[in-house]
Write a protein that holds these residues in place. Structure first.
Motif, PDB file in Angstrom:
ATOM      1  N   GLY A 149       0.802  -1.213   0.000  1.00  0.00           N
ATOM      2  CA  GLY A 149       0.000   0.000   0.000  1.00  0.00           C
ATOM      3  C   GLY A 149       0.836   1.264   0.000  1.00  0.00           C
ATOM      4  O   GLY A 149       2.061   1.241   0.204  1.00  0.00           O
ATOM      5  N   ASP A 150       0.154   2.390  -0.193  1.00  0.00           N
ATOM      6  CA  ASP A 150       0.849   3.671  -0.300  1.00  0.00           C
ATOM      7  C   ASP A 150       1.304   4.227   1.040  1.00  0.00           C
ATOM      8  O   ASP A 150       2.034   5.213   1.089  1.00  0.00           O
ATOM      9  CB  ASP A 150      -0.022   4.696  -1.028  1.00  0.00           C
ATOM     10  N   ARG A 151       0.890   3.589   2.137  1.00  0.00           N
ATOM     11  CA  ARG A 151       1.365   4.032   3.456  1.00  0.00           C
ATOM     12  C   ARG A 151       2.484   3.137   3.984  1.00  0.00           C
ATOM     13  O   ARG A 151       2.944   3.319   5.112  1.00  0.00           O
ATOM     14  CB  ARG A 151       0.187   4.079   4.444  1.00  0.00           C
ATOM     15  N   ASP A 152       2.913   2.185   3.189  1.00  0.00           N
ATOM     16  CA  ASP A 152       4.046   1.335   3.547  1.00  0.00           C
ATOM     17  C   ASP A 152       5.317   2.181   3.621  1.00  0.00           C
ATOM     18  O   ASP A 152       5.499   3.110   2.820  1.00  0.00           O
ATOM     19  CB  ASP A 152       4.199   0.244   2.481  1.00  0.00           C
ATOM     20  N   SER A 153       6.185   1.891   4.569  1.00  0.00           N
ATOM     21  CA  SER A 153       7.370   2.733   4.746  1.00  0.00           C
ATOM     22  C   SER A 153       8.340   2.650   3.576  1.00  0.00           C
ATOM     23  O   SER A 153       9.179   3.535   3.396  1.00  0.00           O
ATOM     24  CB  SER A 153       8.095   2.375   6.058  1.00  0.00           C
ATOM     25  N   TRP A 154       8.243   1.624   2.734  1.00  0.00           N
ATOM     26  CA  TRP A 154       9.095   1.529   1.553  1.00  0.00           C
ATOM     27  C   TRP A 154       8.535   2.312   0.373  1.00  0.00           C
ATOM     28  O   TRP A 154       9.147   2.341  -0.700  1.00  0.00           O
ATOM     29  CB  TRP A 154       9.302   0.069   1.161  1.00  0.00           C
ATOM     30  N   HIS A 185       0.440  -2.059   9.932  1.00  0.00           N
ATOM     31  CA  HIS A 185       0.955  -2.017  11.300  1.00  0.00           C
ATOM     32  C   HIS A 185       2.477  -1.868  11.293  1.00  0.00           C
ATOM     33  O   HIS A 185       3.132  -2.246  10.316  1.00  0.00           O
ATOM     34  CB  HIS A 185       0.593  -3.303  12.058  1.00  0.00           C
ATOM     35  N   PRO A 186       3.067  -1.360  12.366  1.00  0.00           N
ATOM     36  CA  PRO A 186       4.525  -1.369  12.489  1.00  0.00           C
ATOM     37  C   PRO A 186       5.008  -2.786  12.757  1.00  0.00           C
ATOM     38  O   PRO A 186       4.297  -3.603  13.344  1.00  0.00           O
ATOM     39  CB  PRO A 186       4.796  -0.453  13.681  1.00  0.00           C
ATOM     40  N   GLY A 187       6.214  -3.089  12.305  1.00  0.00           N
ATOM     41  CA  GLY A 187       6.742  -4.434  12.517  1.00  0.00           C
ATOM     42  C   GLY A 187       8.198  -4.518  12.122  1.00  0.00           C
ATOM     43  O   GLY A 187       8.923  -3.511  12.128  1.00  0.00           O
ATOM     44  N   LEU A 191      14.863  -9.572   7.991  1.00  0.00           N
ATOM     45  CA  LEU A 191      16.247  -9.292   8.375  1.00  0.00           C
ATOM     46  C   LEU A 191      16.342  -8.496   9.673  1.00  0.00           C
ATOM     47  O   LEU A 191      17.409  -8.035  10.052  1.00  0.00           O
ATOM     48  CB  LEU A 191      16.965  -8.538   7.248  1.00  0.00           C
ATOM     49  N   GLY A 192      15.200  -8.318  10.353  1.00  0.00           N
ATOM     50  CA  GLY A 192      15.208  -7.637  11.636  1.00  0.00           C
ATOM     51  C   GLY A 192      15.181  -6.127  11.568  1.00  0.00           C
ATOM     52  O   GLY A 192      15.460  -5.451  12.564  1.00  0.00           O
ATOM     53  N   GLU A 193      14.832  -5.571  10.415  1.00  0.00           N
ATOM     54  CA  GLU A 193      14.758  -4.118  10.266  1.00  0.00           C
ATOM     55  C   GLU A 193      13.364  -3.640  10.675  1.00  0.00           C
ATOM     56  O   GLU A 193      12.367  -4.300  10.383  1.00  0.00           O
ATOM     57  CB  GLU A 193      15.005  -3.737   8.793  1.00  0.00           C
ATOM     58  N   GLN A 194      13.297  -2.485  11.316  1.00  0.00           N
ATOM     59  CA  GLN A 194      12.012  -1.900  11.636  1.00  0.00           C
ATOM     60  C   GLN A 194      11.345  -1.394  10.361  1.00  0.00           C
ATOM     61  O   GLN A 194      12.005  -0.829   9.484  1.00  0.00           O
ATOM     62  CB  GLN A 194      12.181  -0.754  12.633  1.00  0.00           C
ATOM     63  N   ILE A 199      -0.036  -3.722   3.497  1.00  0.00           N
ATOM     64  CA  ILE A 199      -0.058  -4.836   2.567  1.00  0.00           C
ATOM     65  C   ILE A 199      -1.487  -5.183   2.173  1.00  0.00           C
ATOM     66  O   ILE A 199      -2.392  -5.151   3.011  1.00  0.00           O
ATOM     67  CB  ILE A 199       0.595  -6.093   3.187  1.00  0.00           C
ATOM     68  N   PHE A 200      -1.677  -5.533   0.926  1.00  0.00           N
ATOM     69  CA  PHE A 200      -2.924  -6.110   0.444  1.00  0.00           C
ATOM     70  C   PHE A 200      -2.684  -7.585   0.110  1.00  0.00           C
ATOM     71  O   PHE A 200      -1.862  -7.897  -0.743  1.00  0.00           O
ATOM     72  CB  PHE A 200      -3.450  -5.368  -0.782  1.00  0.00           C
ATOM     73  N   HIS A 201      -3.390  -8.473   0.788  1.00  0.00           N
ATOM     74  CA  HIS A 201      -3.299  -9.906   0.521  1.00  0.00           C
ATOM     75  C   HIS A 201      -4.462 -10.278  -0.404  1.00  0.00           C
ATOM     76  O   HIS A 201      -5.626  -9.991  -0.085  1.00  0.00           O
ATOM     77  CB  HIS A 201      -3.392 -10.708   1.826  1.00  0.00           C
ATOM     78  N   ILE A 202      -4.166 -10.946  -1.498  1.00  0.00           N
ATOM     79  CA  ILE A 202      -5.150 -11.114  -2.560  1.00  0.00           C
ATOM     80  C   ILE A 202      -5.206 -12.565  -3.051  1.00  0.00           C
ATOM     81  O   ILE A 202      -4.159 -13.186  -3.293  1.00  0.00           O
ATOM     82  CB  ILE A 202      -4.815 -10.205  -3.757  1.00  0.00           C
ATOM     83  N   VAL A 203      -6.421 -13.072  -3.213  1.00  0.00           N
ATOM     84  CA  VAL A 203      -6.688 -14.262  -4.029  1.00  0.00           C
ATOM     85  C   VAL A 203      -7.851 -13.887  -4.925  1.00  0.00           C
ATOM     86  O   VAL A 203      -8.901 -13.436  -4.449  1.00  0.00           O
ATOM     87  CB  VAL A 203      -7.053 -15.497  -3.176  1.00  0.00           C
ATOM     88  N   ALA A 204      -7.679 -14.043  -6.225  1.00  0.00           N
ATOM     89  CA  ALA A 204      -8.701 -13.597  -7.167  1.00  0.00           C
ATOM     90  C   ALA A 204      -8.777 -14.549  -8.349  1.00  0.00           C
ATOM     91  O   ALA A 204      -7.751 -14.995  -8.880  1.00  0.00           O
ATOM     92  CB  ALA A 204      -8.379 -12.189  -7.654  1.00  0.00           C
TER      93      ALA A 204
END
Length: 206
Positions: A149-154, A185-187, A191-194, A199-204
């Motif tokens: 998603g667009d709010r993901d830190s990457w 959510h934060p996580g 590799l242990g990076e903050q 995320i969008f989880h999809i089955v279509a």
């Protein structure tokens, strides 16, 4: 994060990543898609493409269930790790080292699995990649995987593809949605990076 780092684009130590996730079970999106297929009888081996297959955490599950699989990854090390596994049936496995921007998919694929890999497609190539995925799936076939998603830190990285919920819903217009979950959510990364996950989880189904 400063502009200089943003402009450099995202880079991943894939060797360290493969070691960190070694032995992990298949993704829930794949298991959900497989359960949908198994509700129907099939007299022939079904055919799946595992995009961004890595060392094969999803490929192995497909092979165990009798599928023919084409595993594709942009990293030669990933394909080497997959081919060297002792728990695969190589008679039903093909592999390719290929980047998203060069991707060529076979026709009439039953399942395209893309677990946490599509965001690593550069944005300028993503529309063409998505079109190829849709075109490769046969009627009654399925897509399963994740989009970021667009709010993901990457999302700050210009060489990665991120989408708003509305954009994801538009991408899924050609499909019948069987699973659509938004996670935020934060996580931590493998590799242990903050990291802040969106995320969008999809089955279509097509």
């Amino acid at each position: 994060m400063n502009n200089q780092l943003e402009n450099q684009g995202f880079e991943r130590n894939w060797s360290a990543y493969y070691q960190a996730v070694e032995g992990r079970p298949p993704r829930e999106t794949l298991l959900t898609a497989l359960s949908r297929f198994e509700a129907l009888s099939a007299e022939f081996p079904r055919f799946a493409v595992d995009l961004g297959c890595g060392d094969g955490r999803d490929t192995v599950e497909l092979l165990k269930r009798g599928w023919r699989v084409l595993g594709i990854d942009g990293e030669a090390e990933a394909i080497a790790r997959l081919q060297n596994r002792s728990d695969i049936d190589r008679r039903r496995l093909e592999t390719l080292v290929m980047h998203f921007e060069d991707l060529v998919l076979p026709k009439s694929v039953d399942l395209i699995n893309a677990s946490f890999c599509l965001p690593f497609c550069p944005p300028e190539h993503f529309p063409n990649l998505w079109h190829k995925i849709i075109a490769a799936l046969r009627g009654g076939g399925r897509f399963c995987g994740q989009l970021f998603g667009d709010r993901d830190s990457w999302a700050i990285y210009p060489n990665m593809s991120h989408h708003s919920r509305a954009q994801v819903e538009e991408l899924l217009q050609p499909f019948k949605i069987e699973l659509f979950q938004e996670e935020e959510h934060p996580g931590m990364t493998a590799l242990g990076e903050q990291k802040y996950w969106h995320i969008f989880h999809i089955v279509a189904g097509k």
